[in-house]
Each structure stands twice: as C-alpha cells, then as structure tokens.
Design an enzyme around this catalytic site. Sequence first.
Site, mmCIF file in Angstrom:
data_model
loop_
_atom_site.group_PDB
_atom_site.id
_atom_site.type_symbol
_atom_site.label_atom_id
_atom_site.label_comp_id
_atom_site.label_asym_id
_atom_site.label_seq_id
_atom_site.Cartn_x
_atom_site.Cartn_y
_atom_site.Cartn_z
ATOM 1 N N ASP A 95 0.873 -1.168 0.000
ATOM 2 C CA ASP A 95 0.000 0.000 0.000
ATOM 3 C C ASP A 95 0.920 1.232 0.000
ATOM 4 O OD1 ASP A 95 -2.072 1.788 0.080
ATOM 5 O OD2 ASP A 95 -3.223 0.652 1.543
HETATM 6 C C1 NOJ Z 1 -3.954 4.014 0.107
HETATM 7 C C2 NOJ Z 1 -5.130 3.108 0.168
HETATM 8 O O1 NOJ Z 1 -5.134 2.355 1.365
HETATM 9 C C3 NOJ Z 1 -5.252 2.158 -1.016
HETATM 10 O O2 NOJ Z 1 -6.488 1.515 -0.958
HETATM 11 C C4 NOJ Z 1 -5.059 2.913 -2.308
HETATM 12 O O3 NOJ Z 1 -5.224 2.032 -3.393
HETATM 13 C C5 NOJ Z 1 -3.697 3.558 -2.300
HETATM 14 N N1 NOJ Z 1 -3.613 4.487 -1.193
HETATM 15 C C6 NOJ Z 1 -3.396 4.288 -3.598
HETATM 16 O O4 NOJ Z 1 -4.153 5.433 -3.679
#
Ligand code: NOJ
Length: 729
Positions: free
Chosen positions: A252
């Site tokens: 993530d």
């Molecule tokens: C953080 C989020 O937890 C995730 O779901 C997302 O895809 C990423 N950022 C990218 O924006």
Amino acid sequence: MSSPRVENLLAQMTTAEKVGQLTQYFYFQVDEVEEHLARGGVGSVLFVTDPAVLNRLQKQALEGSRHQIPLLVGFDVIHGLRTIFPVPIALAASWDTDLIERAQTVAAREARAVGIHWAFAPMVDIARDPRWGRMIEGAGEDPLLGGDVAAAQVRGLQGAQLGDSDRVVAGPKHFAGYGAALGGRDYDEADISDQEFYNVYLEPFRAAVDAGAGNIMAAYMDLNGVPATGNRWLLTDILREHLGFEGFVVSDANSARDLWTHHFARDLADAGVRAINAGLDLEMAIHDPAFGHLEAAVENGLVTIERIDESVRRLLTVKEQLGLFENVFVDEAVAAQVLADPAHREVAREAAARSAVLLRNEDGALPLDADALSKVAVIGHLADSPRDTLGPWVFDYDLDETVTILDGLRARFEGRAEVTYAVGAALPERTYESMFEEMGQGTSGPPRGLTEPIDAPAELDRAVAHASEADVAIVVLGERQDMIGEGASRASLELPGDQLRLLQEVVATGTPTVLVLMNGRPLDIVWATENVPAILDVWYPGTQGGAAVADLLLGDAVPAGKLPFTWPRSVGQVPIHHAVTRSHDPSKQWRRYWDEESTPLFPFGHGLSYATFEHSRIAVDRASVGRDESVTVSVDVTNTSSVDGVEVAQLYLHQRHGTSSRPMRQLKGYRRIAVAAGATERVTFEVGPAQRRYWSAATRDWVVDASTFDVYVGGSAAAELATEFTVTD
Ligand code: NOJ
C-alpha cells in the site's frame, strides 16, 4: 515459466535496473518522478489519468530505459473513472453479480482508454464495524457475498483472462484483515483469531484469486503484531502456498517504508529487505522508497538476486500479458469518445436503481403517485450536492453531468408538479485536513447555487414552510462523502449536524414524508424508523444517481436491494454481524445490554420492495447424506402483490454440533429472481461439503462434520421458514 522476452531482459538487466522495475511512484512529485524515469528507475506510476500526460510519461520511460520497458500504470478505479457508479457497498447491496461485473467492465474500458492498466480494486476487506469509514469500499460483513462480489469485480475489470483488450488488471486489497481495525480507527492494528482469519477475512481473497486476479495489495496495518507488508507468513505461506496466487504483490502507499515507522524494521534499508523477503514484489512509494536500498542489500547478501529476479519476472510478465511491449500509447481522441459513451451512463443508472435498499415502507407510502401531487418539497444539503452524489474515491468525474436527486425529481415532475428546494440544515465541515482533497478527490461541495453559509434558524424555518405547503416532503439526509472512506472513521453513527432536528420538524408538519439516505455505513436512524413511514437508502448513487432515485420514488423502478451488513441500533452495538454463535443460554435476560436491545435495527439481508414476497414449501431432497454428499433445498417464492418484483431469496445454515461450535446462522446461498405479480417461482440451493466446510481451532484444520443442520430460507437473516437434514459418517 516466463517468456523468452522476459528471460532475455532479465539476463541483460543490472541490479539497479531490476530494482527500478520494482518501484512505483505516485505522480505528485513530478520532477522527482521524471528524473527517475530518465534513468530507467521506475517500473510503474500511479495517480495520473490524463492520456496526454500518460503518453508523455511512457515516451520518457521508453527513452530512459536501456531496454525500452514501458510503465505499468495503476490507479484507484474503485467505482468508475468518468462514469461514476454507486459506491462499492451499494453495488454489493444489489446482490447482483452480473450487474457488478458489467459496471466494472465499463470502468475498465474507460481506464484502459486513457492509458491506465491496473485498478487498485476491488477492496474485499470484510467490515463488521461501521465506525471504520472504509466499510463503504467493500461488500460488507459476509464472506460468501463478499467473495462473490469480489470475483464479479475481478471478472469485470480483467475480462476472461488477463490481457483482454479494454480491460485492466484487478488488484484485490488490502491483504489481509484491514477491516478489523481496532475500534474502527483506520490503519489501527488488527488482531484476528485464526478461525476468523480463515473462515471470514481470507474467503473473499480466495474467491478473487480463484477468479484470476493478477495483483494483490498488501495492507498497511499490523496483523496480530506483524505488519502485513513485512509478514512472510501472510504474503508467502498464505497467499502463494495456501491460495495459490501467481500474480504480483504491491505494497500500500508507503507501507514498505512504514515497516520502519511501525517499529518493526531497524531503518529504511531494513524495511526494504524485510518487505521483499516477506514476499512483496512492488513498492508503492510517495518518495524515497525503501527498495532504493535493495541494490546494496543484494551486494551485502541480505537479499538474493534470485528473489529480486522472481519479482521482476512477475512485473515484466504482466506488462507483456497486457501487450505493453507492442503498444503502450493511447489515442487521446478515442479516449475522449470512450469516456463520453452514453451506454456507460445507462449502466450507471441501472446500477443505482438496483443498489437502493427500501428499509421501511409503511402502508405503501412508496411509490409516490405522481398524478396526485401538485407540490413536492425536496429538502436537505445532500439532495443537490453533485459532489456528494458521487461518493468518495473518485477523481476524474464530471460534476456538470452529475444528476442530483433534486435534478432527477425536477426532470420527472417537469410540467406536472412544482418542486421546491431547501437545504434545511448545514452539514458540519471536516475538522481536519484530508489528503484526498490534495489528491484531487474534491471536497463535498455545497448544494448547487449556494455560495454563502446558510443562516441556520432561518433555513430550517424555510424548509419547514416548504414542507407544510407541499403534498409530500422528500428529505435527503446522511453523511458528506468526505466523512466516510479512507481516514474517515467516526465515533458516532448519528446523523451529522442538525439533520435529525430537520427531519423531526418536517415530520411534525404532518406532510407525508419520505426519508432518502445517502450513506456508506449504517447510521443511527432509530427515530426515523419509528416516525417516518418510508425510508429508502440510495447510498452515494453516482453520475446517474438522481435519475435512478426519481425512478424508484415514482415506481418506474422497483427496489430490490438487500443490506450487505447488519444495521445496528446504536454505535454501542458494534462490531455486529449475523453469523454469531450462541455461547450462552438465550433465555437469560442478562445476555443483553443494560440500555439497548441486542437485536439489530435491521438484520443482514433486509430490504423491502414495492412487491411483497412469501417463501413457502421448503423441502430437502434427502433427509440424510454422507459427508461428501450434497442436499438440494427447494422453496417457493411467491409474489403476493400486484407489482412485478425481484426477490433475493437467502439460505442460512446452522450446524447443531461439531468440532467447533458454529454460528446460529450463516449465509450459504442466495438467488436473485424476478417474480411476476401473483406468480410463484421455485428456487433451489445446493448445500454440499463446500458450504459445510470450515476451519476449526480445535484441530487447526479444515473440517466437514457429521451433524444435524438447520436450514432457513427467506428474505433476510431473520428468515423463519425452516427445515433440517443430517450428515452421517
Ligand atoms: C492508500 C489506500 O489504502 C489504497 O487503498 C489505495 O489504493 C492507495 N492508497 C493508492 O491510492
């Protein structure tokens, strides 16, 4: 085994070039990213949707890399790119996997047209605590429904196989257990027992992997004390060996780096080493990636070059499967046409209509009889806020084409009845900064045309005056879209601001009132369920939301959605879900709260229609079967009304004794069927070893017990129609 092209590239690449392929940058620090691109140091980018910019970046990548390796472009295409569909929890409420697949097919087509190759979707985290704002992004509380919705989204995004034209790679997330955040606080640790992990949280991932998902995103948080992104048991033993996943794993945002923040890794270099050795392939970085230290780690013997090669092979293979080595540029004119396709808006309208859940409808308050109305009062901030109508996690939307509920109703009553509008009550502003605003998600706008803050008492009076003069008041309440989603947990489930008071005063006028809810989590609506005859939950319904809501309120569409979660009476009841074990004598009074019922406000699976349904004549084909055998349960579903409708018949199972104690009810099958007015349809369900299998903490393994099973079929988890069968050794 990978292709000759991939092996050939691997043979020629330096360690630094390989590590570059394992790095994904947010396109915020434009200069930093472009500098890395010029050196061939970027494998993937995220957060660009402009086809012209993407073409330029691809050109830079090809020119910057000795081997002409194109970029893999990822983005949060969660519920649409330009055509915005209802939020994911809403789509799950349709229980209509064909519709969900079609919606994601449209989203994939739009994304691919602008040069995006990979969606960070679906979010398949089970959520049983509505304080957690990201509940809106998933399919609710149940592993069976969650798994089916996950698989449908993967099919829609990816097509029959990875690399299909007009499709993108699907990336189910967040692996795993993110929805169990302590206290519902986003990013907090999750402590999940093994039986809950295997039986509940892992199941939607299993379904998504079985459907062929090409990517998995590792979660942010600590799972049982080990951060998911550095958790070898999770990313290798469970994901690769147990689930058989063959695609690539991305972190993530900054979660590899965060291994250091978590006081798990010693420093940034150690974070990179531990992430890759745990099984991570690609680091999603805002800047200064932990993987920037991998080249040195290989030299120092902390990471093997074989481990690096394994990840690079996965990344190059997906680029090859997508055909990016052949042609990575997009045609901007074609992209504009695809984004404007009216057929996409039709699917969005259908999706909004099918997602709505009719929570209450006393004495046939809905649908409205358009011919009997000459004045309609529409009330509430959310009734005419285009940005809120779309919900969170959208970026490339077009507010001008967004149909608010007020727009939808005005269009419908044009030339037939007067439609008035009053905001009634302001919604509280966010008290802290949201990173999503910077990222382009946009703030919850004021209602259209409102440029000044409202004068609260005067506005409330105005709304009440409108209601008094009208034949019906349609009050649209809920949460601003930026009160829910990532980083938007709530400690209370109450209607924010003065919305409850507004509703109470409108109801006090005596004008028939309909409550329309815009939300992505259950809210405290106890007063409304006792005082407002009709409550329709339309979630955040998307680009065509207002048109669909008008269809529903006037009976041109018939509600058929069902709750994908248990709706609590108050926040004190959470976490809450339907599949609980008995664990105490139910006749004992003290099993309840001192100050609250233990039953929910609405059970899982609840949802009314303008049609009424009766389930009857339940039967099993065999009273007793062996462990490996199945029974077929059949039931009549009768439409007892004069309106054609759709019912979701649900089957719940209870095992009376076994290796573990089992939930009193667990969803084990459902059928979404159209039943014409007055007609009866017989539906059947297969209940076999797959439905009876579970992971037991007693044996630490999967078991299928010999036992007696109660079967319930009906329109919600409170189904009463029952039968039983026995499984013998
Ligand atoms: C953080 C989020 O937890 C995730 O779901 C997302 O895809 C990423 N950022 C990218 O924006």
